[in-house]
Design an enzyme around this catalytic site. Structure first.
Site, PDB file in Angstrom:
ATOM      1  NE  ARG A   2      -3.870  -0.642   2.283  1.00 46.84           N
ATOM      2  CZ  ARG A   2      -4.899  -0.724   3.103  1.00 46.84           C
ATOM      3  NH1 ARG A   2      -5.326   0.317   3.734  1.00 46.84           N
ATOM      4  NH2 ARG A   2      -5.499  -1.873   3.292  1.00 46.84           N
ATOM      5  NE  ARG A   6      -6.558   6.411   3.866  1.00 47.82           N
ATOM      6  CZ  ARG A   6      -7.158   5.612   4.743  1.00 47.82           C
ATOM      7  NH1 ARG A   6      -8.216   6.028   5.385  1.00 47.82           N
ATOM      8  NH2 ARG A   6      -6.689   4.413   4.983  1.00 47.82           N
ATOM      9  NE  ARG A  15     -10.225   8.563  -1.273  1.00 49.63           N
ATOM     10  CZ  ARG A  15     -11.365   8.944  -0.738  1.00 49.63           C
ATOM     11  NH1 ARG A  15     -12.133   9.800  -1.341  1.00 49.63           N
ATOM     12  NH2 ARG A  15     -11.759   8.458   0.425  1.00 49.63           N
ATOM     13  CG  ASP A  51      -9.400  -2.312  -1.759  1.00 51.80           C
ATOM     14  OD1 ASP A  51      -8.600  -1.799  -0.963  1.00 51.80           O
ATOM     15  OD2 ASP A  51     -10.189  -3.217  -1.418  1.00 51.80           O
ATOM     16  CE1 TYR A 127     -12.364  -6.225   5.560  1.00 55.21           C
ATOM     17  CE2 TYR A 127     -10.935  -7.637   4.249  1.00 55.21           C
ATOM     18  CZ  TYR A 127     -11.090  -6.627   5.168  1.00 55.21           C
ATOM     19  OH  TYR A 127      -9.993  -5.999   5.702  1.00 55.21           O
TER      20      TYR A 127
HETATM   21  O1  CP3 Z   1      -0.125   0.015  -2.486  1.00 50.76           O
HETATM   22  C1  CP3 Z   1      -0.891   0.539  -3.332  1.00 50.76           C
HETATM   23  O2  CP3 Z   1      -0.720   1.674  -3.737  1.00 50.76           O
HETATM   24  C2  CP3 Z   1      -1.980  -0.331  -3.929  1.00 50.76           C
HETATM   25  C3  CP3 Z   1      -3.286  -0.111  -3.431  1.00 50.76           C
HETATM   26  C4  CP3 Z   1      -3.926  -0.975  -2.363  1.00 50.76           C
HETATM   27  C5  CP3 Z   1      -5.042  -0.499  -1.631  1.00 50.76           C
HETATM   28  N1  CP3 Z   1      -5.517  -1.518  -0.876  1.00 50.76           N
HETATM   29  C6  CP3 Z   1      -5.601   0.851  -1.737  1.00 50.76           C
HETATM   30  C7  CP3 Z   1      -6.472   1.347  -0.648  1.00 50.76           C
HETATM   31  C8  CP3 Z   1      -3.706  -2.303  -1.987  1.00 50.76           C
HETATM   32  C9  CP3 Z   1      -2.615  -3.272  -2.418  1.00 50.76           C
HETATM   33  C10 CP3 Z   1      -4.735  -2.632  -1.045  1.00 50.76           C
HETATM   34  C11 CP3 Z   1      -4.866  -3.975  -0.455  1.00 50.76           C
HETATM   35  C12 CP3 Z   1      -5.916  -4.207   0.553  1.00 50.76           C
HETATM   36  N2  CP3 Z   1      -7.162  -3.634   0.674  1.00 50.76           N
HETATM   37  C13 CP3 Z   1      -5.812  -5.203   1.562  1.00 50.76           C
HETATM   38  C14 CP3 Z   1      -4.661  -6.158   1.729  1.00 50.76           C
HETATM   39  C15 CP3 Z   1      -3.450  -5.540   2.331  1.00 50.76           C
HETATM   40  C16 CP3 Z   1      -3.618  -5.046   3.761  1.00 50.76           C
HETATM   41  O3  CP3 Z   1      -3.585  -3.826   3.929  1.00 50.76           O
HETATM   42  O4  CP3 Z   1      -3.760  -5.865   4.652  1.00 50.76           O
HETATM   43  C17 CP3 Z   1      -6.984  -5.160   2.320  1.00 50.76           C
HETATM   44  C18 CP3 Z   1      -7.320  -6.028   3.513  1.00 50.76           C
HETATM   45  C19 CP3 Z   1      -7.837  -4.175   1.754  1.00 50.76           C
HETATM   46  C20 CP3 Z   1      -9.213  -3.814   2.163  1.00 50.76           C
HETATM   47  C21 CP3 Z   1      -9.283  -2.377   2.539  1.00 50.76           C
HETATM   48  N3  CP3 Z   1      -9.307  -1.337   1.621  1.00 50.76           N
HETATM   49  C22 CP3 Z   1      -9.351  -1.825   3.823  1.00 50.76           C
HETATM   50  C23 CP3 Z   1      -9.382  -2.624   5.120  1.00 50.76           C
HETATM   51  C24 CP3 Z   1      -9.394  -0.432   3.663  1.00 50.76           C
HETATM   52  C25 CP3 Z   1      -9.538   0.600   4.736  1.00 50.76           C
HETATM   53  C26 CP3 Z   1      -8.362   0.575   5.645  1.00 50.76           C
HETATM   54  C27 CP3 Z   1      -7.681   1.882   5.703  1.00 50.76           C
HETATM   55  O5  CP3 Z   1      -6.477   1.896   5.469  1.00 50.76           O
HETATM   56  O6  CP3 Z   1      -8.370   2.856   5.977  1.00 50.76           O
HETATM   57  C28 CP3 Z   1      -9.340  -0.143   2.278  1.00 50.76           C
HETATM   58  C29 CP3 Z   1      -9.376   1.172   1.613  1.00 50.76           C
HETATM   59  C30 CP3 Z   1      -8.152   1.522   0.847  1.00 50.76           C
HETATM   60  N4  CP3 Z   1      -7.538   0.694  -0.063  1.00 50.76           N
HETATM   61  C31 CP3 Z   1      -7.463   2.772   0.841  1.00 50.76           C
HETATM   62  C32 CP3 Z   1      -6.427   2.673  -0.098  1.00 50.76           C
HETATM   63  C33 CP3 Z   1      -5.465   3.749  -0.508  1.00 50.76           C
HETATM   64  C34 CP3 Z   1      -7.881   4.011   1.627  1.00 50.76           C
HETATM   65  C35 CP3 Z   1      -9.070   4.545   0.891  1.00 50.76           C
HETATM   66  C36 CP3 Z   1      -9.232   6.039   0.841  1.00 50.76           C
HETATM   67  O7  CP3 Z   1      -8.487   6.742   0.132  1.00 50.76           O
HETATM   68  O8  CP3 Z   1     -10.193   6.496   1.454  1.00 50.76           O
END
Ligand code: CP3
Length: 318
Positions: A2, A6, A15, A51, A127
């Site tokens: 990731r 943010r 965003r 995602d 999920y």
């Molecule tokens: O690294 C990158 O740039 C690639 C993008 C990426 C995102 N999510 C973007 C994202 C990747 C590889 C993921 C993987 C992901 N998503 C996982 C597996 C890895 C891990 O972190 O354990 C999981 C479980 C998710 C599910 C998910 N998506 C969650 C639990 C959340 C909210 C958690 C948080 O950090 O707030 C997201 C949202 C998310 N996915 C964001 C981003 C940048 C934040 C969204 C926003 O901008 O509002």
């Protein structure tokens, strides 16, 4: 791990204009955000912006992000599993492959590799059954014991989805792919062998292996030997694992990735550089090592800390 997100001011600016879901589907903006970490933090590989839940609406499931995935009608019955479609991702999420093709074009001249990724079946199911993130995922774990056939059918469908989705990403230009099993670490070693390992093995067996396969199991120190039997080329470790110990246990069979605690990026640059040198020393006995974090950057991660990390990695003696 990731790397766009943010904690980057440039990401937050994009965003402000669109929702997270819109951003994942907007090819130009998703490409822009995917490329931001190259200059912002000096990363040496790009993971396309998306995602793990991106391909799920194509199965017929209504998903929202607040900020993590939220499922309108959680999957709790055999009939619901039966209704889940396994679509051709080229048709259900064509924008993903447009993003990958555009990124490959941008990155080729700079000789920066492009990574694809997908959620692992167990984590996607966590999920889908629970309906949202959860501390213990009790509903999902109970299903494993009370309705094992339903749980198995759900994992089978998600495994098919993942094989097709990653295959199409490789076809569109991803040069390596990573599967994220964020929640599989909550199982005992025996339950992991029963419910998780077969899904990883099937994905590893069915994918085009000209693109290396990286497997991340969060909180997986107790199942390290099992992850090394998945068939993946690289095991991505969370920070709870001692890297030297992991290198001794499985390093002759697989390469390792990781595993600095992302919170350590709050330290000063000299401390971060010291930690990177310790990781390199600990990883040395392994077949190969990709310097990385042990999980994704949190929103309050200081950008200077991430930059200090990549600078320190480049500063390691060859
Ligand atoms: O690294 C990158 O740039 C690639 C993008 C990426 C995102 N999510 C973007 C994202 C990747 C590889 C993921 C993987 C992901 N998503 C996982 C597996 C890895 C891990 O972190 O354990 C999981 C479980 C998710 C599910 C998910 N998506 C969650 C639990 C959340 C909210 C958690 C948080 O950090 O707030 C997201 C949202 C998310 N996915 C964001 C981003 C940048 C934040 C969204 C926003 O901008 O509002």
């Amino acid at each position: 791990m990731r790397q766009a997100g943010r904690y980057l001011p440039d990401y937050r600016r994009v965003r402000e204009q669109v929702s997270f879901l819109e951003l994942c589907r907007d090819v130009d903006r998703a490409v822009e955000v995917s490329l931001q970490p190259i200059d912002a933090i000096g990363s040496e590989a790009v993971i396309f912006f998306s995602d793990i839940f991106t391909p799920i609406p194509g199965m017929g499931v209504d998903v929202d992000f607040r900020p993590g995935p939220v499922v309108a009608a959680p999957i709790r019955s055999a009939a619901q599993v039966e209704r889940l479609r396994v679509p051709d991702p080229r048709e259900s999420v064509p924008f993903v492959f447009e993003i990958l093709r555009a990124l490959r074009g941008e990155l080729a001249a700079r000789e920066i590799p492009l990574l694809g990724f997908a959620g692992a079946p167990f984590t996607l199911a966590s999920y889908l059954v629970e309906g949202a993130g959860s501390r213990h995922f009790g509903t999902w774990k109970r299903m494993l014991w009370r309705e094992p056939a339903t749980a198995r059918a759900l994992l089978d469908r998600l495994t098919d989805l993942t094989v097709g989705y990653l295959g199409a990403q490789i076809e569109a230009g991803a040069q390596a792919v990573q599967i994220f099993d964020t929640w599989a670490g909550m199982l005992s070693p025996a339950d992991y062998r029963e419910w998780v390992l077969p899904t990883h093995r099937e994905i590893a067996a069915k994918l085009d292996r000209s693109a290396p396969l990286i497997l991340y199991v969060n909180d997986g120190a107790h199942v390290l030997e099992e992850t090394a039997k998945s068939g993946a080329d690289v095991i991505s470790l969370d920070w709870r694992v001692d890297l030297a110990d992991a290198a001794r246990r499985v390093g002759s069979r697989v390469s390792l990735q990781g595993n600095l605690d992302p919170c350590a990026l709050a330290a000063d640059a000299a401390t971060i550089a010291q930690k990177v040198r310790e990781l390199a020393r600990d990883a040395a006995p392994a077949r190969g090592w990709i310097a990385n974090l042990g999980h994704g950057c949190l929103p309050d991660t200081p950008v200077e800390g991430v930059r200090a990390f990549t600078d320190a990695v480049r500063g390691l003696a060859p």
